[in-house]
Design a protein around this motif. Structure first.
Motif, PDB file in Angstrom:
ATOM      1  N   ILE A 151       4.257  -1.230  -7.638  1.00  0.00           N
ATOM      2  CA  ILE A 151       4.146  -1.843  -6.313  1.00  0.00           C
ATOM      3  C   ILE A 151       5.093  -1.172  -5.336  1.00  0.00           C
ATOM      4  O   ILE A 151       4.717  -0.821  -4.209  1.00  0.00           O
ATOM      5  N   VAL A 152       6.345  -0.959  -5.757  1.00  0.00           N
ATOM      6  CA  VAL A 152       7.337  -0.325  -4.884  1.00  0.00           C
ATOM      7  C   VAL A 152       6.916   1.109  -4.554  1.00  0.00           C
ATOM      8  O   VAL A 152       7.032   1.561  -3.402  1.00  0.00           O
ATOM      9  N   ALA A 153       6.401   1.827  -5.547  1.00  0.00           N
ATOM     10  CA  ALA A 153       5.963   3.208  -5.311  1.00  0.00           C
ATOM     11  C   ALA A 153       4.823   3.250  -4.305  1.00  0.00           C
ATOM     12  O   ALA A 153       4.809   4.094  -3.393  1.00  0.00           O
ATOM     13  N   ASP A 154       3.854   2.336  -4.440  1.00  0.00           N
ATOM     14  CA  ASP A 154       2.730   2.311  -3.488  1.00  0.00           C
ATOM     15  C   ASP A 154       3.192   1.909  -2.100  1.00  0.00           C
ATOM     16  O   ASP A 154       2.694   2.419  -1.085  1.00  0.00           O
ATOM     17  N   LEU A 155       4.154   0.993  -2.024  1.00  0.00           N
ATOM     18  CA  LEU A 155       4.685   0.598  -0.719  1.00  0.00           C
ATOM     19  C   LEU A 155       5.387   1.779  -0.037  1.00  0.00           C
ATOM     20  O   LEU A 155       5.241   1.990   1.173  1.00  0.00           O
ATOM     21  N   THR A 214      -2.246  -2.880  -7.977  1.00  0.00           N
ATOM     22  CA  THR A 214      -1.193  -3.362  -7.069  1.00  0.00           C
ATOM     23  C   THR A 214      -1.765  -3.974  -5.802  1.00  0.00           C
ATOM     24  O   THR A 214      -1.037  -4.598  -5.037  1.00  0.00           O
ATOM     25  N   GLY A 215      -3.054  -3.756  -5.533  1.00  0.00           N
ATOM     26  CA  GLY A 215      -3.649  -4.271  -4.308  1.00  0.00           C
ATOM     27  C   GLY A 215      -3.395  -3.378  -3.102  1.00  0.00           C
ATOM     28  O   GLY A 215      -3.664  -3.774  -1.972  1.00  0.00           O
ATOM     29  N   LEU A 216      -2.886  -2.158  -3.348  1.00  0.00           N
ATOM     30  CA  LEU A 216      -2.558  -1.252  -2.251  1.00  0.00           C
ATOM     31  C   LEU A 216      -3.364   0.046  -2.291  1.00  0.00           C
ATOM     32  O   LEU A 216      -3.270   0.861  -1.376  1.00  0.00           O
ATOM     33  N   GLY A 217      -4.121   0.263  -3.350  1.00  0.00           N
ATOM     34  CA  GLY A 217      -4.821   1.532  -3.534  1.00  0.00           C
ATOM     35  C   GLY A 217      -5.784   1.869  -2.410  1.00  0.00           C
ATOM     36  O   GLY A 217      -5.774   2.987  -1.882  1.00  0.00           O
ATOM     37  N   LEU A 218      -6.624   0.904  -2.012  1.00  0.00           N
ATOM     38  CA  LEU A 218      -7.600   1.180  -0.960  1.00  0.00           C
ATOM     39  C   LEU A 218      -6.929   1.302   0.404  1.00  0.00           C
ATOM     40  O   LEU A 218      -7.400   2.052   1.264  1.00  0.00           O
ATOM     41  N   ALA A 219      -5.832   0.569   0.618  1.00  0.00           N
ATOM     42  CA  ALA A 219      -5.085   0.718   1.865  1.00  0.00           C
ATOM     43  C   ALA A 219      -4.514   2.134   1.976  1.00  0.00           C
ATOM     44  O   ALA A 219      -4.554   2.759   3.047  1.00  0.00           O
ATOM     45  N   PHE A 276      -2.893  -5.691  -0.206  1.00  0.00           N
ATOM     46  CA  PHE A 276      -2.817  -6.787  -1.177  1.00  0.00           C
ATOM     47  C   PHE A 276      -4.047  -7.698  -1.156  1.00  0.00           C
ATOM     48  O   PHE A 276      -4.022  -8.741  -1.788  1.00  0.00           O
ATOM     49  N   TYR A 277      -5.096  -7.309  -0.421  1.00  0.00           N
ATOM     50  CA  TYR A 277      -6.288  -8.164  -0.434  1.00  0.00           C
ATOM     51  C   TYR A 277      -6.993  -8.001  -1.777  1.00  0.00           C
ATOM     52  O   TYR A 277      -7.231  -6.882  -2.237  1.00  0.00           O
ATOM     53  N   ARG A 278      -7.316  -9.128  -2.377  1.00  0.00           N
ATOM     54  CA  ARG A 278      -7.985  -9.116  -3.671  1.00  0.00           C
ATOM     55  C   ARG A 278      -9.165 -10.067  -3.625  1.00  0.00           C
ATOM     56  O   ARG A 278      -9.037 -11.205  -3.168  1.00  0.00           O
ATOM     57  N   VAL A 279     -10.302  -9.599  -4.114  1.00  0.00           N
ATOM     58  CA  VAL A 279     -11.472 -10.469  -4.194  1.00  0.00           C
ATOM     59  C   VAL A 279     -11.240 -11.553  -5.232  1.00  0.00           C
ATOM     60  O   VAL A 279     -11.530 -12.728  -5.020  1.00  0.00           O
ATOM     61  N   THR A 331       5.367   6.083   4.007  1.00  0.00           N
ATOM     62  CA  THR A 331       5.422   7.508   4.334  1.00  0.00           C
ATOM     63  C   THR A 331       4.198   7.931   5.129  1.00  0.00           C
ATOM     64  O   THR A 331       4.288   8.669   6.122  1.00  0.00           O
ATOM     65  N   LEU A 332       3.013   7.444   4.720  1.00  0.00           N
ATOM     66  CA  LEU A 332       1.782   7.794   5.420  1.00  0.00           C
ATOM     67  C   LEU A 332       1.795   7.282   6.855  1.00  0.00           C
ATOM     68  O   LEU A 332       1.302   7.943   7.775  1.00  0.00           O
ATOM     69  N   GLU A 333       2.341   6.081   7.062  1.00  0.00           N
ATOM     70  CA  GLU A 333       2.333   5.475   8.393  1.00  0.00           C
ATOM     71  C   GLU A 333       3.374   6.077   9.323  1.00  0.00           C
ATOM     72  O   GLU A 333       3.171   6.118  10.542  1.00  0.00           O
ATOM     73  N   SER A 334       4.499   6.520   8.766  1.00  0.00           N
ATOM     74  CA  SER A 334       5.605   6.968   9.610  1.00  0.00           C
ATOM     75  C   SER A 334       5.645   8.472   9.825  1.00  0.00           C
ATOM     76  O   SER A 334       6.181   8.939  10.832  1.00  0.00           O
ATOM     77  N   SER A 335       5.093   9.246   8.911  1.00  0.00           N
ATOM     78  CA  SER A 335       5.174  10.697   9.054  1.00  0.00           C
ATOM     79  C   SER A 335       4.072  11.210   9.975  1.00  0.00           C
ATOM     80  O   SER A 335       2.975  10.653  10.007  1.00  0.00           O
ATOM     81  N   PRO A 336       4.336  12.264  10.744  1.00  0.00           N
ATOM     82  CA  PRO A 336       3.313  12.809  11.652  1.00  0.00           C
ATOM     83  C   PRO A 336       2.195  13.490  10.880  1.00  0.00           C
ATOM     84  O   PRO A 336       2.387  13.982   9.764  1.00  0.00           O
ATOM     85  N   ASN A 337       1.023  13.518  11.498  1.00  0.00           N
ATOM     86  CA  ASN A 337      -0.115  14.201  10.882  1.00  0.00           C
ATOM     87  C   ASN A 337       0.125  15.702  10.869  1.00  0.00           C
ATOM     88  O   ASN A 337       0.639  16.274  11.826  1.00  0.00           O
TER      89      ASN A 337
END
Length: 431
Positions: A257-261, A388-393, A374-377, A266-272
């Motif tokens: 969970i921590v690794a995915d977070l 972890t509920g973060l893979g698709l995000a 963290f959305y889970r059906v 990193t994806l959200e904060s680093s420039p493209n």
């Protein structure tokens, strides 16, 4: 006036001289003629002045005798006033343009709370039409009971938050009312819809993270307390190993969970970055090798991979997306199910990575929310499979950073198809 008196005096002198020479009758006739001529000239001058008065913006008529001294300062004053009015108009227009450019809405009301003016932003916020709503009560336009109670106060120390639906769009508006001028009111509106959504997302994220970490921590704490409180020798070595394996599993879950977070952060904060050509086929083969281990030979894998097709991007990010989609398919596909992994170029020149399974499928109402953190059906089943509920995000963010699109097609009980489609500008090939 002096010129007129001088002219009358000259005609008088001329009449007297002619009277002394030719007789009094001739003198008086000359003097009368002069006065009549002066009256006619004065009438012509007044006529020219009358025509000018009808078009006072034009310069005054020249050579109007004694009126020159009167008209000249009047015209200078008119011209000065006109210049000042033009300057004021330009200033007012600048203020109006600035008001229109404000990111916040502005509405002016008279002493009876009737609309007198609003900018375009306010029109969009509240759904106003200035032409039809002018001189109408704001309470008939902004029909919100909480606003009516707020506006009827004597003082407005703080703004009020309103939730409105304008033009079929839900908005959260921060509305502030204040006095200005002589018994006039100013209403300022600010659209905080996005801020409210971000705040809700933040709260949900914190709650979800806390919940996701609390479960393995509770299990760990329970086992540690059990081991601490149990008398020495009361547990067999097999039981201890079993407890230790369960604790290790929960610790690894928290690490995942921590690794995915961290990956998401990193994806959200680093420039493209444009990146470089990446051999996605190798990433797919690596993911398949790991997937077969995770599957433990319980699934059938079908490969359709173009070895020479590359995509321009960041290898670590693409590897994460490739692995996440395949791992999800394995976790949610029952034993003996088929998982088809494809990497190919479409007829439109796009590169497509897709994972199709014959798993449990997803209900249509759940598909739009699958990429939420963290959305889970089915929470119970998701935790049982180890997600972890973060893979698709993460996959969605990787797709966005590569100008790609993540598409999801699924039917409950009939399997799913997840695809990441890269634009032609990102496609490359190797020989």
């Amino acid at each position: 006036m002096i010129k007129t008196l001088i002219s009358i005096g000259l005609w008088g002198v001329l009449g007297w001289a002619l009277g002394a020479w030719l007789g009094a009758g001739i003198g008086w006739a000359t003097f009368s003629f002069g006065l009549i001529l002066m009256i006619l000239v004065s009438g012509m001058q007044l006529s020219r002045i009358s025509r000018w008065v009808k078009d006072i913006e034009a310069p005054p008529p020249p050579s109007v005798g004694p009126w020159d001294e009167i008209l000249a300062p009047i015209y200078r004053k008119l011209r000065q006033n006109r210049q000042e009015i033009d300057a004021l108009d330009e200033h007012v227009n600048g203020i109006m343009l600035a008001a229109e450019a404000l990111p916040d809405g502005a509405i002016t009301l008279d002493q009876t709370m009737q609309l007198t003016w609003c900018n375009q932003t306010a029109s969009e916020h509240v759904g106003l039409n200035l032409e039809s709503d002018r001189n109408h009560s704001i309470f008939n336009i902004l029909r919100a009971p909480e606003f009516a109670r707020y506006a009827r106060q004597t003082e407005w120390p703080a703004p009020i938050l309103l939730h409105l639906n304008t033009d079929g769009q839900d908005r959260a508006l921060l509305v502030q009312l204040t006095r200005y001028g002589l018994d006039q009111y100013l209403v300022v509106t600010r659209d905080v819809t996005q801020m409210e959504k971000l705040e809700t997302t933040r709260k949900d994220f914190v709650a979800n993270v806390s919940h996701e970490l609390r479960t393995p921590l509770t299990v760990l704490s329970g086992f540690l307390e059990t081991l601490r409180d149990m008398p020495e020798g009361s547990l067999s070595s097999e039981q201890k190993q079993h407890y230790q394996a369960l604790m290790l599993e929960q610790a690894q879950r928290m690490q995942a969970i921590v690794a995915d977070l961290l990956t998401l952060s990193t994806l959200e904060s680093s420039p493209n970055t444009e990146g470089e050509p990446v051999q996605v086929a190798q990433l797919v083969q690596t993911a398949l090798a790991q997937g077969r281990i995770l599957s433990n030979d319980q699934h059938i894998f079908v490969e359709n991979v173009d070895e020479n097709l590359c995509v321009i991007g960041v290898e670590t990010e693409l590897a994460s997306a490739v692995s996440n989609l395949l791992t999800n398919a394995i976790r949610y596909t029952p034993k003996d199910g088929t998982i088809t992994v494809s990497w190919y170029i479409t007829e439109a020149g796009q590169a497509c990575y897709s994972v199709q399974d014959t798993g449990i499928g997803i209900a249509s109402q759940d598909i739009p929310r699958l990429t939420e953190r963290f959305y889970r059906v089915d929470r119970g089943r998701s935790r049982a499979t180890g997600g972890t509920g973060l893979g698709l995000a993460i996959t969605k963010h990787v797709a966005m950073r590569h100008n790609a699109e993540l598409t999801i097609h699924s039917r409950f009980g009939a399997g799913s198809l997840f695809s990441v489609i890269f634009p032609p500008s990102r496609v490359a090939r190797i020989d």
